[in-house]
Design an enzyme around this catalytic site. Structure first.
Site, PDB file in Angstrom:
ATOM      1  N   HIS A  25     -62.877  34.625  13.239  1.00 60.05           N
ATOM      2  CA  HIS A  25     -63.480  35.521  12.250  1.00 60.05           C
ATOM      3  C   HIS A  25     -62.422  36.445  11.662  1.00 60.05           C
ATOM      4  O   HIS A  25     -61.335  36.583  12.222  1.00 60.05           O
ATOM      5  CB  HIS A  25     -64.583  36.367  12.891  1.00 60.05           C
ATOM      6  CG  HIS A  25     -65.858  35.624  13.134  1.00 60.05           C
ATOM      7  ND1 HIS A  25     -66.067  34.874  14.267  1.00 60.05           N
ATOM      8  CD2 HIS A  25     -66.990  35.514  12.388  1.00 60.05           C
ATOM      9  CE1 HIS A  25     -67.280  34.327  14.200  1.00 60.05           C
ATOM     10  NE2 HIS A  25     -67.861  34.695  13.083  1.00 60.05           N
TER      11      HIS A  25
ATOM     12  N   LYS B 209     -63.988  42.113  12.347  1.00 55.04           N
ATOM     13  CA  LYS B 209     -65.159  41.878  13.208  1.00 55.04           C
ATOM     14  C   LYS B 209     -65.006  42.646  14.516  1.00 55.04           C
ATOM     15  O   LYS B 209     -63.960  42.614  15.146  1.00 55.04           O
ATOM     16  CB  LYS B 209     -65.339  40.382  13.477  1.00 55.04           C
ATOM     17  CG  LYS B 209     -66.586  40.100  14.316  1.00 55.04           C
ATOM     18  CD  LYS B 209     -66.977  38.641  14.278  1.00 55.04           C
ATOM     19  CE  LYS B 209     -68.139  38.342  15.204  1.00 55.04           C
ATOM     20  NZ  LYS B 209     -69.391  39.020  14.813  1.00 55.04           N
TER      21      LYS B 209
HETATM   22  P1  NAD Z   1     -69.503  45.873   8.372  1.00 56.34           P
HETATM   23  O1  NAD Z   1     -68.847  46.801   9.325  1.00 56.34           O
HETATM   24  O2  NAD Z   1     -68.772  45.446   7.154  1.00 56.34           O
HETATM   25  O3  NAD Z   1     -70.908  46.511   7.879  1.00 56.34           O
HETATM   26  C1  NAD Z   1     -71.787  47.205   8.690  1.00 56.34           C
HETATM   27  C2  NAD Z   1     -72.414  48.299   7.845  1.00 56.34           C
HETATM   28  O4  NAD Z   1     -73.425  48.948   8.617  1.00 56.34           O
HETATM   29  C3  NAD Z   1     -71.381  49.398   7.443  1.00 56.34           C
HETATM   30  O5  NAD Z   1     -71.475  49.668   6.063  1.00 56.34           O
HETATM   31  C4  NAD Z   1     -71.810  50.575   8.294  1.00 56.34           C
HETATM   32  O6  NAD Z   1     -71.519  51.836   7.683  1.00 56.34           O
HETATM   33  C5  NAD Z   1     -73.315  50.321   8.377  1.00 56.34           C
HETATM   34  N1  NAD Z   1     -73.957  51.085   9.442  1.00 56.34           N
HETATM   35  C6  NAD Z   1     -73.509  51.358  10.698  1.00 56.34           C
HETATM   36  N2  NAD Z   1     -74.390  52.154  11.338  1.00 56.34           N
HETATM   37  C7  NAD Z   1     -75.400  52.387  10.473  1.00 56.34           C
HETATM   38  C8  NAD Z   1     -76.585  53.160  10.529  1.00 56.34           C
HETATM   39  N3  NAD Z   1     -76.900  53.869  11.620  1.00 56.34           N
HETATM   40  N4  NAD Z   1     -77.411  53.170   9.455  1.00 56.34           N
HETATM   41  C9  NAD Z   1     -77.114  52.476   8.348  1.00 56.34           C
HETATM   42  N5  NAD Z   1     -75.975  51.749   8.204  1.00 56.34           N
HETATM   43  C10 NAD Z   1     -75.148  51.706   9.263  1.00 56.34           C
HETATM   44  O7  NAD Z   1     -69.942  44.618   9.231  1.00 56.34           O
HETATM   45  P2  NAD Z   1     -70.437  43.181   8.714  1.00 56.34           P
HETATM   46  O8  NAD Z   1     -69.285  42.247   8.694  1.00 56.34           O
HETATM   47  O9  NAD Z   1     -71.281  43.337   7.496  1.00 56.34           O
HETATM   48  O10 NAD Z   1     -71.339  42.749   9.970  1.00 56.34           O
HETATM   49  C11 NAD Z   1     -72.434  43.537  10.385  1.00 56.34           C
HETATM   50  C12 NAD Z   1     -73.089  42.885  11.579  1.00 56.34           C
HETATM   51  O11 NAD Z   1     -73.689  41.641  11.170  1.00 56.34           O
HETATM   52  C13 NAD Z   1     -72.143  42.515  12.723  1.00 56.34           C
HETATM   53  O12 NAD Z   1     -72.808  42.719  13.954  1.00 56.34           O
HETATM   54  C14 NAD Z   1     -71.863  41.039  12.493  1.00 56.34           C
HETATM   55  O13 NAD Z   1     -71.482  40.347  13.649  1.00 56.34           O
HETATM   56  C15 NAD Z   1     -73.220  40.588  12.025  1.00 56.34           C
HETATM   57  N6  NAD Z   1     -73.263  39.335  11.267  1.00 56.34           N
HETATM   58  C16 NAD Z   1     -74.295  38.506  11.534  1.00 56.34           C
HETATM   59  C17 NAD Z   1     -74.465  37.343  10.808  1.00 56.34           C
HETATM   60  C18 NAD Z   1     -75.676  36.498  11.047  1.00 56.34           C
HETATM   61  O14 NAD Z   1     -75.812  35.427  10.427  1.00 56.34           O
HETATM   62  N7  NAD Z   1     -76.582  36.914  11.917  1.00 56.34           N
HETATM   63  C19 NAD Z   1     -73.523  36.996   9.815  1.00 56.34           C
HETATM   64  C20 NAD Z   1     -72.457  37.874   9.563  1.00 56.34           C
HETATM   65  C21 NAD Z   1     -72.342  39.055  10.299  1.00 56.34           C
END
Ligand code: NAD
Length: 269
Positions: free
Chosen positions: A160, A164
């Site tokens: 990744h 991440k």
């Molecule tokens: P990222 O860090 O780019 O985004 C996360 C966002 O959440 C940030 O903007 C952060 O400020 C926000 N955030 C954190 N705490 C918060 C709160 N209390 N209230 C509101 N917003 C809040 O991360 P990302 O790459 O977008 O990934 C996010 C999550 O999704 C990770 O856990 C990742 O592993 C997961 N993910 C899952 C899938 C899937 O298919 N299930 C796919 C991609 C990523």
């Protein structure tokens, strides 16, 4: 016949990598109305219009700093945030009896237990990977593992982007878990996380390896090998939209379900 009204969604983590892609796909979907979007109070995008945030022109909804401010407008929430934030949001969803879709990964066992408890009261959909491809692999891998049996070594390698946070990925853990179960074991019994030092591979181990580099969206390889041959099952996500479209499909579906804990298996049948 009257057309069904769009599903009203609040998107959590909307300023993040997944959140922005999800927002873009949701604003483009006639079956969805984005009624709210939330990120942390310190995010510099707070107060910006969600359309402007993803470059599609203003839509009259501003990025909010708390779920409480917008949840009453929603049929469901969709979130890709962080583990602690996810549990906090689900407590709000529970209090307001709103369905929730969770894409966040890396929750610890205590957090996962709370999620399961909350799912007794509201419809709650959770999948470590929202893509169709990975979920097809989850169906196929047990067949391969069972047919090869325990004489084949199993290793799971994932890669990744360097931002991440959790390792190994939730998808890698789920892929390894279905293989372990097909071999009559559990992942905690079999998993070896990375290798270092002087210790030969033990029979039955499932090696887990996490690569973090550059902008890789998400690669997963499940490798089976004995001394005579090697099989690799590989999935590569080229774009986050793959996950976003799966999450939106899940949200439309979850909004209409009774309380319960759902995964892609329930959605895809
Ligand atoms: P990222 O860090 O780019 O985004 C996360 C966002 O959440 C940030 O903007 C952060 O400020 C926000 N955030 C954190 N705490 C918060 C709160 N209390 N209230 C509101 N917003 C809040 O991360 P990302 O790459 O977008 O990934 C996010 C999550 O999704 C990770 O856990 C990742 O592993 C997961 N993910 C899952 C899938 C899937 O298919 N299930 C796919 C991609 C990523």
């Amino acid at each position: 016949m009257r057309a069904e009204r769009p599903t009203r969604l609040v998107i959590l983590g909307a300023a993040g990598r997944m959140g922005r892609v999800l927002l873009g796909s949701a604003l483009d979907d006639a079956e969805i109305e984005v009624v709210g979007a939330v990120d942390v109070p310190s995010a510099r995008e707070i107060g910006q219009d969600v359309g402007a945030l993803v470059g599609v022109g203003e839509r009259g909804v501003k990025l909010a700093a708390s779920l409480e401010a917008v949840i009453d407008l929603a049929d469901a929430t969709v979130e890709f945030t962080a583990p602690a934030a996810t549990v906090e949001h689900l407590e709000v969803s529970l209090a307001r009896r709103k369905p929730a879709v969770v894409g966040t990964t890396g929750l610890n066992p205590v957090q996962l237990e709370r999620v399961r408890e909350i799912a007794r009261e509201i419809p709650l959909f959770m999948a470590p990977n929202m893509s169709l491809g990975v979920n097809v692999l989850l169906k196929v891998l047990p067949i391969i593992a069972e047919a090869l049996g325990s004489a084949y070594d199993v290793e799971v390698i994932e890669a990744h982007h360097h931002g991440k946070k959790d390792a190994p990925s939730g998808t890698a853990l789920r892929l390894a878990e279905v293989v372990a179960e097909a071999l009559g074991a559990t992942l905690p019994e079999r998993a070896v996380y990375g290798r270092q030092g002087i210790q030969p591979r033990q029979p039955g181990e499932i090696g887990m390896h996490a690569v973090r580099a550059g902008a890789i969206v998400g690669d997963h390889t499940v490798l089976f090998a004995n001394e005579g041959e090697q099989i690799e099952v590989v999935h590569r996500a080229y774009s986050r939209q793959t996950f976003a479209l799966g999450a939106l499909r899940a949200a439309k579906w979850t909004a209409k379900q009774p309380p319960g804990f759902y995964s892609m298996r329930d959605l895809l049948g």
